[in-house]
Every structure is written in C-alpha cells, then in structure tokens.
Design a protein around this motif. Structure first.
Motif, mmCIF file in Angstrom:
data_model
loop_
_atom_site.group_PDB
_atom_site.id
_atom_site.type_symbol
_atom_site.label_atom_id
_atom_site.label_comp_id
_atom_site.label_asym_id
_atom_site.label_seq_id
_atom_site.Cartn_x
_atom_site.Cartn_y
_atom_site.Cartn_z
ATOM 1 N N LYS A 894 0.830 -1.208 0.000
ATOM 2 C CA LYS A 894 0.000 0.000 0.000
ATOM 3 C C LYS A 894 0.865 1.258 0.000
ATOM 4 N N TYR A 895 1.956 1.228 0.773
ATOM 5 C CA TYR A 895 2.873 2.376 0.781
ATOM 6 C C TYR A 895 3.478 2.590 -0.606
ATOM 7 N N LEU A 896 3.976 1.500 -1.173
ATOM 8 C CA LEU A 896 4.661 1.612 -2.459
ATOM 9 C C LEU A 896 3.695 1.944 -3.594
ATOM 10 N N ASP A 897 2.466 1.465 -3.487
ATOM 11 C CA ASP A 897 1.463 1.839 -4.499
ATOM 12 C C ASP A 897 1.253 3.347 -4.514
ATOM 13 N N LEU A 898 1.128 3.946 -3.339
ATOM 14 C CA LEU A 898 0.939 5.402 -3.262
ATOM 15 C C LEU A 898 2.131 6.123 -3.892
ATOM 16 N N TYR A 899 3.329 5.666 -3.540
ATOM 17 C CA TYR A 899 4.538 6.319 -4.037
ATOM 18 C C TYR A 899 4.636 6.214 -5.562
ATOM 19 N N PHE A 900 4.487 5.015 -6.089
ATOM 20 C CA PHE A 900 4.665 4.825 -7.534
ATOM 21 C C PHE A 900 3.503 5.410 -8.334
ATOM 22 N N ASN A 901 2.306 5.416 -7.775
ATOM 23 C CA ASN A 901 1.184 6.048 -8.483
ATOM 24 C C ASN A 901 1.434 7.536 -8.684
ATOM 25 N N ALA A 902 2.034 8.168 -7.687
ATOM 26 C CA ALA A 902 2.387 9.583 -7.826
ATOM 27 C C ALA A 902 3.495 9.756 -8.860
ATOM 28 N N LEU A 903 4.457 8.859 -8.845
ATOM 29 C CA LEU A 903 5.578 8.937 -9.778
ATOM 30 C C LEU A 903 5.117 8.716 -11.215
ATOM 31 N N LEU A 904 4.186 7.800 -11.397
ATOM 32 C CA LEU A 904 3.747 7.443 -12.741
ATOM 33 C C LEU A 904 2.845 8.496 -13.384
ATOM 34 N N THR A 905 2.596 9.591 -12.682
ATOM 35 C CA THR A 905 1.885 10.709 -13.315
ATOM 36 C C THR A 905 2.818 11.530 -14.202
#
Length: 984
Positions: A894-905
């Motif tokens: 869940k932590y990494l999903d939040l981080y990478f979802n922001a990055l993948l924008t």
C-alpha cells in the motif's frame, strides 16, 4: 368628441342614465337576436371606454357601463364563441396595450360573472387548447397562453380544466413548445395557490430540470428565478426540499440545475440564485447558498466567474457598508464565510485567481458611502478563518512578486547596460520575455496583457517607465495613486489606446486595499484614545505585521507611530507580539529610530517579558537597529535569568536569536546553556521551587529549549560529542512519544507538540547542515508522517512539502518520500493531500532537471526510492517477529502503491522505471548498516528489505520497466551507503 365640445356634458349625462334603463335586461329573452345584440352591446362598451377622454365622471361612467354588461352577460344561460373572443381577447397583449380601459372593464366583467359566464369560459378554453374549437380567435398564435395567464389572476376557477392540459405541453417533442409551456406555467404559479392546487402540473414542471434539452433547462432556471423573486415562500420547494417522482427521491430543482451537465445551465442557475439572494437575503436558504458557492471550483471558467462575482456582490451588499459590530448574528452566519471562500481561489486556476482578486478589489473592498477601503479591508480580514488568512497572505506575496518583476522590467527598459539576465546566461531579450510572461499572468486576459506590455514598450514618452517605477519605490495612498495615474495618462495623451491597460497596471502596482492606506488606518486606530476606534483597528494589526515582512517601504514614514506603539502599547498581550514584529521587520528602513535610547531601553525590557513571541521580535528589533552593545547586555541578563520560571521561554528565545545574529556573544557559555536545556529542562522535572507549575510555561520552555539547541548546532562551533547528544535529544523525543522525563501529567496534546518540534528541528538541521541528519534520524523523523495526532501529522507533512517543493529542494528531496507513509491513514483527505504533495515534488524535480544542463543526483527520483525502502524496513510497526511475511507484505504494498502512483503521473520517458529496477537490484545486494538499524532485529530488517524490493520490482515491471536501457548507470551512486551498504 373632446371635453371642450359644447354637448360633451349632455352626452355624459345620457351615458350615466343608461344604468337606469331596463331595456337591456330583455336581451337574454330575445332568442333570435340575443347573441347579435350581446355582441353589439359588448363591442360598444369596449369601444366607448377605449375612446373615453379623462373627465371627472369617467370612472363613474365606466362603472355604469360595466354594471350593465355584467348583468346582461350573467343572465344569459348560453353564450356565443364570438363573445368569448371579444371579452377574453381584450386581455391579450396587443389589446391590453391599445385599450387599457377596455382591458380593465373586461377584467371586471369576467371576475363578476361567476355563475354562468366563467364555467362557459372554462369549457371553451379547454376545447380551444385541445384543438376542438378552432373558430375562436384565441386559437391563433400565442393569444390563448396570454389570455390564460391573465385569467389566472382574475378568475382562477376558469383554469381548472384547461391548466392540466398544459402538462402535456411540457413533454412535447419540440423544445420550443416545452419552453413556452414552462414560461406560461411559471407565470401562473407566481400568483395564487396554483402550485399547490395543481400539484401534478407543478411536479411535471419541476421534472423539466432533467429535460434532455439545455435550452429547456435554462428556461426552468429563468422561471424559478421569477417565481422565487415574486413568491419567496416557494424558495423552500425550489431550492431546499427534496421531492418524489415515480417513487424516486430527487433534490430540489435548483440544486440540480446548479450542478447541471451543461455549463450554460450551471452558469445561469448560479447567477439566478445569487441575484435572488442579493435582492432578498431571506429568499435563499443558507445551506443552499454555500452549495452554490462550491461552483467557484467549477471546471468551466464561465461558471466559476459567475459564482465569484455573485459572492462578491453579496459581500458588497450585506457586509461592506456596515461595521462588523453592526451585523446581526444571522448575517454573519450567512455571509461571514464569503471572504474565506473568495481568497481560497488562490489555489485554483490562474484565471480564477486573477478574476477573484479583481472582484476583491473592485467589488468586495471598494469604498462605500461613509466607509473607506481600508475600513472595509479590516473587517474583511477579520472575517477570514485561519486558512483564509494564509491564502490572503499568498495573494499579497503574489502582488509583491508582481511588483518586484515590474521593477526588474523597468530597469531593463531604462538601463540597457544593466545585467539582470538569468543565472543560466539568458539574454536580456529572454529575460524581458520571461518577466512579461510573469506580469501578464496577473491579468484577466494574459495574452492581451502581454500584447499591451509590448505596445507600452514602444511608446516614446519621456520618463514613462521611471514614473511607473516610482509607484513602488515611493509607496502611495489612494490619493497619491490617482495623482500618479493622472500624470501617466497625461503623458500618454487622451487618445492613447493603452489608457485602460495602464489604469489596470497602476492598480496592481499600488494596493489601495491592503497598502499604505490600510497600514496607516490600522496604526492610527491603535493610537486613538477612543476605545471604540482602538477596538475597530486592532483586528487588522496581525495583517499589518505580515505586510511589514512583505513590503518594508510601506512603513518608512511611520517612525513616530511605531515608537509610540512600542513605548505605550507593547506590553498589551494582544498588541505586543504584532507591534514588535512590525518594528523587527521594518527598523532597517527607518533610520531615524537608530540611537533612540528610550526605544532601545523599552526593547530590552520586552526581551525579558513573559511572552517569548514579544521577546523574539524585541531582540530582532535591537539587531535591526544595529545595537551590538545592547545585545551584550541582553546576553548577560539572560544568562543570569536562566532558571525555571515564567520568564524562561523568553530567555531561551532571546539566546536563540542572539546565536543567529551574533553567535560570538554567547561564546563558551553555550555549553552551560546546552547542559541546562538537556539535563534540567528536557530530561528533568519542573522544580517545586520555581513556584506553581503553569502548563503553558513548561511546554513553551521545552519547545523553545529544543529550538535553541537546533540554533546552536547550526550557528556555533559545537563539539562532535555535544552534537551527537543534541541530535539524540530530538530522536529520543520522537521515539519516546514526546516524553523524555518520568514526570506524570503531560497531556497527549503536549506530547504531540514536542514530537512535532523535535521533527521540525531535525528538518531544520538538515537544511542547514545535511550531515547532522543521520540515517537513524531520518527513519525516526519519518514516523511523524503516520503520527497518531492528526494535527501533528499534517503539520509535519506540510513542513516536508514546504522544504522540498516550495523551497525548491532546500530540504533534500528524499525527505518527500516520507509522504508515502500516510498510505494507511484512516482519513482519506490526508491521503489525498499526501498524493498531491508527492506529485508536485516529482513535477518540480522534473522541471529543475530540464532547466539544468547537467542534473545533479539530488534531482533524480531514483535516489528517493532507497530512502523510502529504508524507512519502511526499520519502521517499528513492522519489526514484530510474530507478524507474518504476507501480512507485512500487504502493508508495504500500500505504501509503495501510493509512491509509484504519484511517480507514474510523470511522462512515460521521465519515469525512469528501468533505472529504478537497477536500483532495486543493487539494494538486494546490500544490507542496512547496523548503526542505522537502531534496536531492530537484523533478521527482521533483512526480511523487510526482501519484501520491499520484491514488491517494488513487481510494480516497476508492470509499469514497463526492464533491466535493459539503463546500462552504464552508476546505481551505487544513487544509493546512499548510510541506508544500504554493499556486502563484501
């Protein structure tokens, strides 16, 4: 025949006597001729009253003629359709305009003939509407709707049969027909009790809010506007109460229309509601008004602008003309939130920001009869909530930035040899274009403003730019602004096409709302002997203190006022912090205050007051006035007063300020101070000998003690051992839940504040001396992103965002990765805020990379990932050996999903997924150094690292990352060995 005719009086006498002639009463009995005679009589009466000149007996004659007509018509049991055309046709618009007396006569006739004639009208009108009766003139054009509307006010019972037929028109295929029906029914519902008596028709009318045609829905908006304006009691059913149709509950019609799918409908609905409220504040329910106000955030500019302008008009109408103390509680509750809503638009789109500021200046804060802009501005500011005040400060900062950019442009225009190019070697032309882009963005039409700036640059007028620049170098009040404007316009000439643009430009250069007039109004009010005037001015004092930090020049001529306020009012609890802050920020531009012995003496006294805020600004004032000797005296006084008591917070703050300005004055005494703060204040109990323990004093002392330690670390030469001890105090405060002593009674809120203070100190140290923040300190401070106290958590998140994004990397960007630790928070708003912050940080890093010829490693987001993995690997929530790997893995995902979802924008080519895969592979060959693990079990940490790298690997592969394409990248340089060290 005119009133001057000799026989005029005789004719009038004869007409008056007609009422006594009983011959007319036999007309109903003449079966063969009665219809023709009735038409002749009615036509004659209509013609006579229409051509009758004004005379003293006119009203009496008309009354007699009407009486004759009514008695004859009512005695007839049947009527001809032509009589209907003549009587009812007189109500139509053309006839009403051409024969007003005839219109009034026929109204009276219809209203009086209830027994036979009105039922006849009802039956025939129904036939005409149904198309059965085609011989009537009313079947032509719009004559029937016009007549029906008039009859609704004259003889409502006539419409009992015809009105339901119009319900069918509401569902006709042609939009034009539906619109006509809506307008007619709306006009009818505005009189009498038709909306209640014909509830089915009214329900179908309301259903048109979901009509498939936007023009039909606009017509509903217009009709609802008219209905509520004329019948305020209908406001509740149209704006507030939900209703049921076919078993389905729906919101009130206007509630649906203000969020309609069509922007034109939304815009019209918003304008209608706010216009109704402006003309009758009781017409619009408070809750619905705030619902409409949300359209200031609409995705379409047209709707946003309608809402913004409408809210500004409401404030101007109901609040601006009155002193806040004169407003009722109901008025404050209904309109008091408008200022905060208006200034919140600074965070929306650029065009909304510019439009809102324009409405603020020209509508909300415009001078009213008997009230200046400054007086209104004080009340406006006083109405703002805490967030609103922050937003207003943002607006004022933007104005200052505009003014600074304009000064640069002026210098570029007036001195071509002046080098004000960018650090990257931009030419003067590039710099000028960049400045023009920044300046133009503040106008409602940036493209047009950019063009106008270009035209202004081509104008050959002597000292034009110097004159405009003087608006900033020599601040002006409103009168001075008008004089400057007249001067510039005179230089340009009356026919210049740039006159409007220059006026607009000058209004942005000279702030007539929160500028010199505002400052003088508040400061003079604070010195007023009248308690009422003092009370009115005092709410504006905090903003004046903010303005002192934004634009010192506004205070250059206020030395007498500031001196008086410091000497006579600074000891007042609600005045002292602000006036000392003003002086601290402006003393350097008021040379006349230097050497003022009485003022210096007073500042020394204030520096040892019981308010650490007053003490802070008092010391800064002394520093600004260049009184080094007086600082030495202050240090001596503070060292002698370094003991437990009410003055301790102020003493600690004074020493922190001295350490910033003149660290040499503390000298070796700093070790004594550090020992007192750590051993006695932070780690020891508050002694009984210090008197009754005041919770606020104890808390303020500890907070100021921590801040003093951070200041000493940054500004003084502290030994390595002492450095380690001081940093350990900060980490221990967070790790031990904000309590370093075993003393009982520390509240949960106080502990949270101490944790936040410790975290902020670590961030501050990192900004100044990165080496002071160890890997263990990094992991410890990251815990605050998941702190149990929401205020602490959100305040720390903002500090991270401010240091990384707003201060362009002053705080190393890897700290922004901590924001991902919010992922498990129960409050979705907090999670969304973290995502927003993180996306903005990534966007800024990309922007800075593109601006740099050779991007440093600190701007690569690949460097951020290892720090996040490290913080998660040693996080105390995941160090329990009894927790299963699958359970911990789900949490990490869940932590990494939040981080990478922001990055993948970011754009696909800027996501660097392949490079990050190589970073992951490198981390797999590393271990967390033992000194960074703290007390954690190395095996658990190793397990966590394995889980994190595996999850990150899967996410990156899914996002398109491969091990190819990143060859040659020195991944070891991207991974700080203090968090992951290669194994031999």
């Amino acid at each position: 025949m005119t009133t001057q005719h000799p026989s005029y009086s005789i004719h009038f006498y004869l007409l008056e006597r007609l009422s006594s002639i009983s011959i007319f009463s036999i007309i109903p009995e003449l079966v063969t001729f009665r219809d023709a005679l009735m038409l002749e009589l009615t036509g004659a009466v209509y013609s006579i009253v229409g051509s009758m000149p004004t005379h003293s007996s006119t009203a009496k004659v008309m009354e007699h003629l009407t009486s004759i007509l009514c008695s004859v018509i009512e005695e007839m049991e049947s009527h001809d359709i032509q009589l209907l055309d003549l009587v009812v046709g007189a109500l139509c618009q053309n006839e009403k305009r051409d024969n007003a007396n005839g219109y009034n006569t026929m109204k009276t006739v219809i209203a009086s003939c209830e027994n036979h004639f009105q039922p006849f009208l009802g039956r025939e009108l129904e036939k005409i509407k149904a198309g059965i009766q085609t011989e009537s003139d009313l079947s032509q054009g719009d004559r029937l709707p016009q007549a029906v509307f008039e009859l609704s006010a004259i003889a409502p019972r006539v419409l009992t049969q015809v009105l339901p037929a119009y319900m069918e028109d509401l569902t006709m295929e042609e939009p034009a027909s539906r619109i006509k029906a809506i307008k007619l029914l709306g006009a009818i519902f505005s009189v009498g009790t038709f909306s209640a008596d014909f509830s089915q028709v009214f329900t179908e009318f309301k259903r048109r809010t979901s009509d498939k045609d936007a023009d039909v829905r606009k017509a509903v908006v217009s009709v609802c506007h008219h209905l509520v304006a004329k019948r305020p009691e209908l406001a509740r059913s149209l704006m507030q109460d939900s209703w049921v149709v076919m078993g389905e509950s729906r919101e009130a019609p206007m509630c649906l229309l203000v969020v309609d799918a069509d922007e034109g409908v939304r815009s019209e609905a918003v304008k209608a509601v706010l216009d109704l409220c402006q003309h009758n504040s009781d017409a619009v329910p408070p809750a619905f008004l705030q619902h409409v106000a949300e359209r200031t955030m609409d995705k379409k500019a047209e709707v946003r602008h309608a809402a913004i302008q409408g809210l500004a008009n409401l404030w101007q109408t109901y609040c601006a003309p009155f002193d806040m103390s004169e407003l009722t509680k109901a008025q404050v509750e209904k309109f008091g939130w408008i200022p905060s809503k208006m200034v919140s638009l600074v965070n929306v789109s650029q065009d909304s920001k510019a439009f809102a500021i324009n409405c603020l200046e020209e509508t909300c804060l415009a001078a009213q009869a008997g009230r200046s802009s400054a007086e209104i501005a004080v009340d406006f500011y006083n109405s703002l909530d805490a967030k609103g005040r922050e937003n207003l400060e943002t607006i004022l900062r933007a104005r200052v930035a505009f003014q600074e950019s304009f000064v640069k442009l002026c210098k570029l225009r007036t001195d071509s040899s002046l080098d004000i190019g960018d650090d990257d070697g931009a030419s003067a032309d590039q710099t000028e274009n960049l400045l023009l882009n920044k300046l133009s963005a503040a106008f409602l039409d940036p493209q047009k403003a950019h063009s106008e700036f270009g035209k202004l640059a081509q104008v050959k007028v002597a000292k034009l730019w110097e004159t405009l620049e003087s608006a900033l170098t020599k601040p002006r009040d409103e009168a001075g602004m008008k004089k400057l404007q007249d001067d510039v316009l005179k230089r340009l000439g009356p026919r210049s096409p740039l006159l409007d643009f220059v006026k607009n430009l000058i209004r942005r250069l000279v702030d007539t709302c929160f500028g010199l007039d505002f400052v003088r109004h508040v400061l003079q009010g604070m010195m007023d002997d009248e308690e009422e005037e003092f009370a009115k001015a005092k709410p504006g004092l905090p903003l004046v203190a903010q303005l002192a930090g934004l634009n010192k020049a506004l205070f250059a001529a206020e030395e007498k006022t500031l001196e008086t306020l410091i000497l006579n009012h600074a000891e007042k609890k609600d005045v002292g912090p602000h006036v000392t802050k003003i002086l601290a920020n402006t003393a350097e531009v008021i040379p006349k205050l230097k050497g003022n012995r009485a003022l210096i003496k007073k500042l020394q006294e204030l520096a040892l007051s019981e308010s650490w805020v007053v003490a802070k600004f008092a010391v800064r004032s002394v520093v600004s006035l260049g009184e080094k000797k007086n600082l030495q005296d202050l240090v001596k006084n503070c060292l002698s007063a370094l003991s437990f008591g009410n003055q301790l917070p102020a003493v600690l703050r004074v020493m922190a300020e001295v350490a910033k300005a003149q660290p040499a004055l503390l000298g070796e005494q700093h070790e004594t101070v550090v020992k007192f703060v750590i051993k006695r204040l932070l780690q020891g109990p508050w002694p009984q000998s210090a008197g009754k323990k005041d919770r606020n004093v104890v808390q303020d002392s500890k907070v100021q003690g921590m801040k003093l330690l951070a200041t000493l670390l940054l500004h003084m030469d502290v030994s390595s051992a002492l450095q380690a001890t001081m940093v350990e105090i900060f980490t221990d405060t967070i790790q031990q839940d904000g309590e370093l002593t075993k003393e009982q009674g520390t509240t949960k809120a106080d502990k949270a504040l101490l944790r936040l203070t410790a975290g902020n100190c670590i961030l501050r140290l990192t900004k100044g001396k990165t080496a002071l923040c160890s890997a263990e300190a990094f992991a410890t401070v990251a815990r605050l992103c998941s702190d149990e106290e929401q205020k602490t958590q959100q305040a720390f998140m903002f500090k991270l965002y401010k240091g990384t994004a707003r201060q362009a990397g002053k705080l190393p960007f890897q700290f922004a990765g901590m924001l991902a630790l919010v992922a498990h928070d129960a409050d979705n708003t907090t999670v969304e805020k973290a995502k927003f912050y993180l996306r903005n940080v990534f966007a800024l890093m990309l922007k800075l990379r593109k601006q740099s010829a050779k991007a440093p490693l600190s701007l690569l987001h690949e460097r951020m990932l290892p720090y996040l993995l490290f913080a998660l690997a040693v996080h105390p929530s995941y160090l329990d050996p009894e927790d299963s790997s699958s359970q911990v893995g789900l949490a990490f995902k869940k932590y990494l999903d939040l981080y990478f979802n922001a990055l993948l924008t970011l754009p696909a080519e800027e996501q660097h997924c392949s490079a990050q895969l190589q970073v992951i592979e490198h981390i797999r060959s590393c271990k967390v150094p033992s000194e960074a693990q703290g007390d954690a079990d190395p095996k658990i940490v190793e397990r966590n690292v394995g889980l994190l790298t595996e999850i990150a690997h899967r996410i990156l592969v899914k996002a398109g990352g491969t091990k190819k394409g990143a060859a040659g990248l020195a991944t070891s340089k991207l991974v700080d060995p203090s968090v992951f060290r290669e194994t031999s």
